[in-house]
Enzyme design. Structure first.
Site, PDB file in Angstrom:
ATOM      1  N   LYS A   1     -82.292  54.125  84.108  1.00  0.00           N
ATOM      2  CA  LYS A   1     -83.028  52.857  84.190  1.00  0.00           C
ATOM      3  C   LYS A   1     -82.714  52.076  85.473  1.00  0.00           C
ATOM      4  O   LYS A   1     -83.581  51.412  86.031  1.00  0.00           O
ATOM      5  CB  LYS A   1     -82.766  51.986  82.961  1.00  0.00           C
ATOM      6  CG  LYS A   1     -83.413  52.538  81.694  1.00  0.00           C
ATOM      7  CD  LYS A   1     -83.186  51.594  80.520  1.00  0.00           C
ATOM      8  CE  LYS A   1     -83.663  52.217  79.219  1.00  0.00           C
ATOM      9  NZ  LYS A   1     -83.468  51.331  78.067  1.00  0.00           N
TER      10      LYS A   1
ATOM     11  N   ASP B   1     -88.098  46.490  76.947  1.00  0.00           N
ATOM     12  CA  ASP B   1     -87.141  46.506  75.828  1.00  0.00           C
ATOM     13  C   ASP B   1     -87.043  45.151  75.130  1.00  0.00           C
ATOM     14  O   ASP B   1     -87.050  45.066  73.896  1.00  0.00           O
ATOM     15  CB  ASP B   1     -85.744  46.920  76.317  1.00  0.00           C
ATOM     16  CG  ASP B   1     -85.617  48.423  76.499  1.00  0.00           C
ATOM     17  OD1 ASP B   1     -86.415  49.166  75.901  1.00  0.00           O
ATOM     18  OD2 ASP B   1     -84.715  48.858  77.233  1.00  0.00           O
TER      19      ASP B   1
HETATM   20  P1  NDP Z   1     -74.221  50.670  77.818  1.00  0.00           P
HETATM   21  O1  NDP Z   1     -73.370  51.895  77.960  1.00  0.00           O
HETATM   22  O2  NDP Z   1     -74.830  50.050  79.029  1.00  0.00           O
HETATM   23  O3  NDP Z   1     -73.316  49.486  77.130  1.00  0.00           O
HETATM   24  C1  NDP Z   1     -72.540  49.774  76.006  1.00  0.00           C
HETATM   25  C2  NDP Z   1     -72.027  48.463  75.396  1.00  0.00           C
HETATM   26  O4  NDP Z   1     -71.401  48.772  74.151  1.00  0.00           O
HETATM   27  C3  NDP Z   1     -70.990  47.710  76.242  1.00  0.00           C
HETATM   28  O5  NDP Z   1     -71.148  46.342  76.051  1.00  0.00           O
HETATM   29  C4  NDP Z   1     -69.661  48.218  75.632  1.00  0.00           C
HETATM   30  O6  NDP Z   1     -68.608  47.291  75.809  1.00  0.00           O
HETATM   31  C5  NDP Z   1     -70.039  48.297  74.181  1.00  0.00           C
HETATM   32  N1  NDP Z   1     -69.219  49.237  73.408  1.00  0.00           N
HETATM   33  C6  NDP Z   1     -69.241  50.589  73.488  1.00  0.00           C
HETATM   34  N2  NDP Z   1     -68.379  51.103  72.587  1.00  0.00           N
HETATM   35  C7  NDP Z   1     -67.812  50.057  71.932  1.00  0.00           C
HETATM   36  C8  NDP Z   1     -66.846  49.948  70.907  1.00  0.00           C
HETATM   37  N3  NDP Z   1     -66.278  51.027  70.351  1.00  0.00           N
HETATM   38  N4  NDP Z   1     -66.497  48.704  70.468  1.00  0.00           N
HETATM   39  C9  NDP Z   1     -67.061  47.601  71.013  1.00  0.00           C
HETATM   40  N5  NDP Z   1     -67.986  47.646  72.002  1.00  0.00           N
HETATM   41  C10 NDP Z   1     -68.353  48.865  72.455  1.00  0.00           C
HETATM   42  O7  NDP Z   1     -75.306  51.038  76.720  1.00  0.00           O
HETATM   43  P2  NDP Z   1     -76.749  50.369  76.533  1.00  0.00           P
HETATM   44  O8  NDP Z   1     -76.553  48.901  76.658  1.00  0.00           O
HETATM   45  O9  NDP Z   1     -77.739  51.019  77.402  1.00  0.00           O
HETATM   46  O10 NDP Z   1     -77.143  50.764  75.030  1.00  0.00           O
HETATM   47  C11 NDP Z   1     -76.498  50.176  73.901  1.00  0.00           C
HETATM   48  C12 NDP Z   1     -77.118  50.713  72.635  1.00  0.00           C
HETATM   49  O11 NDP Z   1     -78.440  50.225  72.460  1.00  0.00           O
HETATM   50  C13 NDP Z   1     -77.210  52.234  72.609  1.00  0.00           C
HETATM   51  O12 NDP Z   1     -76.632  52.668  71.396  1.00  0.00           O
HETATM   52  C14 NDP Z   1     -78.695  52.530  72.624  1.00  0.00           C
HETATM   53  O13 NDP Z   1     -78.992  53.647  71.814  1.00  0.00           O
HETATM   54  C15 NDP Z   1     -79.303  51.259  72.036  1.00  0.00           C
HETATM   55  N6  NDP Z   1     -80.663  50.985  72.535  1.00  0.00           N
HETATM   56  C16 NDP Z   1     -81.715  50.973  71.644  1.00  0.00           C
HETATM   57  C17 NDP Z   1     -82.998  50.707  72.068  1.00  0.00           C
HETATM   58  C18 NDP Z   1     -84.130  50.716  71.076  1.00  0.00           C
HETATM   59  O14 NDP Z   1     -85.301  50.747  71.500  1.00  0.00           O
HETATM   60  N7  NDP Z   1     -83.863  50.666  69.791  1.00  0.00           N
HETATM   61  C19 NDP Z   1     -83.308  50.430  73.479  1.00  0.00           C
HETATM   62  C20 NDP Z   1     -82.142  50.427  74.335  1.00  0.00           C
HETATM   63  C21 NDP Z   1     -80.878  50.726  73.863  1.00  0.00           C
HETATM   64  P3  NDP Z   1     -67.661  47.307  77.133  1.00  0.00           P
HETATM   65  O15 NDP Z   1     -68.397  46.492  78.182  1.00  0.00           O
HETATM   66  O16 NDP Z   1     -66.411  46.670  76.696  1.00  0.00           O
HETATM   67  O17 NDP Z   1     -67.505  48.740  77.531  1.00  0.00           O
END
Ligand code: NDP
Length: 279
Positions: free
Chosen positions: A69, A105
């Site tokens: 993206k 989104d």
């Molecule tokens: P990113 O990798 O950019 O961000 C991940 C986020 O999750 C960060 O804020 C990270 O925190 C946090 N995180 C990951 N693991 C943990 C944990 N164990 N405990 C607490 N926080 C955690 O991912 P995206 O933002 O791109 O995607 C996030 C989710 O959204 C995905 O699961 C994706 O499938 C879903 N999604 C769904 C869509 C839909 O249409 N339904 C569209 C877009 C996304 P930190 O900064 O501390 O690492």
């Protein structure tokens, strides 16, 4: 000549987008094809160029998913304000050498909340969990709905604080509440009417350290992950919240892309029902 579309990602085998767009096309009588394309991690731009150059009909557009993206954002020769705010593009349109980039989104989430779930963000106290790409993409569309409050909470507190500050400075944010950023520890004693999980914690089955008190009476808990019951959904359900997963957001962001490309807004309810039947 049939207009051509595709979704690019890595991995891409799990993508529901070809099915969703073929259902939209059949429903609205549009002559178009839509395929899933696996791009090499370092080969996104080459894959898009090859798609535009090859094939029988004209290439009109593409969706872009993880991890491309940000690259799609840079590839676009012009971008919408909501794509600029998100810093990411999930929808590309091709027109005589120009590439337009948009991000659907946030619009997809807001539409799912308002139209499918009857949960209008206006006046609600919203808690957004996560500060990654998905969270960033929905902040401006949520703020434009005039919530009473928007708190961004993230495992890495600095990222949430930085993101909140960045959006508080955006001119568009003057119409909604200024967002606030915190770590999970800062949520003790606070209550919200809408809690949105935009972390990827559910994919690994990780439990978020959330105080039960964040779920106010009649709270809606929205999990962006779909296709599985995540610990967040279980946690929220046990606290009495109404729980929804992200399948509706997926369908609605696709409908928004379809509208951008074809100028026709498909009915999403029957497509959502068809996907739910298969789940
Ligand atoms: P990113 O990798 O950019 O961000 C991940 C986020 O999750 C960060 O804020 C990270 O925190 C946090 N995180 C990951 N693991 C943990 C944990 N164990 N405990 C607490 N926080 C955690 O991912 P995206 O933002 O791109 O995607 C996030 C989710 O959204 C995905 O699961 C994706 O499938 C879903 N999604 C769904 C869509 C839909 O249409 N339904 C569209 C877009 C996304 P930190 O900064 O501390 O690492």
């Amino acid at each position: 000549m049939t207009d051509r579309y595709a979704v690019f990602g890595n991995p891409i085998g799990h993508s529901q987008s070809p099915r969703i767009h073929s259902l939209f096309a059949a429903q609205t009588g549009q002559d178009m094809s839509y395929q899933a394309i696996l791009a090499e991690k370092e080969g996104f731009v080459a894959a898009v160029s090859a798609f535009i150059a090859a094939g029988k009909g004209p290439a009109r557009g593409a969706n872009v998913t993880v991890p491309f993206k940000a690259e799609a954002f840079r590839l676009a020769t012009r971008r919408t304000p909501r794509a600029e705010a998100a810093g990411a593009v999930n929808t590309l349109s091709f027109d005589n050498g120009a590439i337009s980039g948009d991000n659907t989104d946030g619009a997809g989430l807001v539409r799912d909340l308002k139209h499918n779930l009857g949960c209008d963000p206006a006046g609600r106290r919203i808690l957004l969990l996560g500060a990654g790409g998905a969270a960033r993409g929905v902040i401006l569309p949520l703020l434009l709905e005039n919530p009473a409050e928007l708190v961004i909470a993230n495992r890495t507190e600095e990222t949430a604080a930085r993101l909140a500050l960045e959006f508080a400075r955006l001119p568009g944010c003057a119409v909604g509440a200024k967002p606030d950023g915190t770590g999970f520890g800062g949520l003790a004693g606070r209550q919200f009417d809408l809690v949105i999980n935009a972390t990827s914690a559910g994919l690994s089955g990780a439990v978020l350290p959330l105080p039960t008190s964040v779920f106010a009476p009649r709270c809606v808990a929205y999990e962006m992950v779909y296709g599985r019951a995540t610990p967040f959904m279980q946690q929220a359900g046990a606290a009495g919240a109404r729980v929804a997963d992200g399948l509706g957001m997926l369908v609605e962001q696709a409908a928004e892309a379809f509208f951008i490309w074809r100028g026709v807004r498909p009915h999403t309810a029957q497509v959502l029902a068809a996907l739910n039947e298969r789940a």
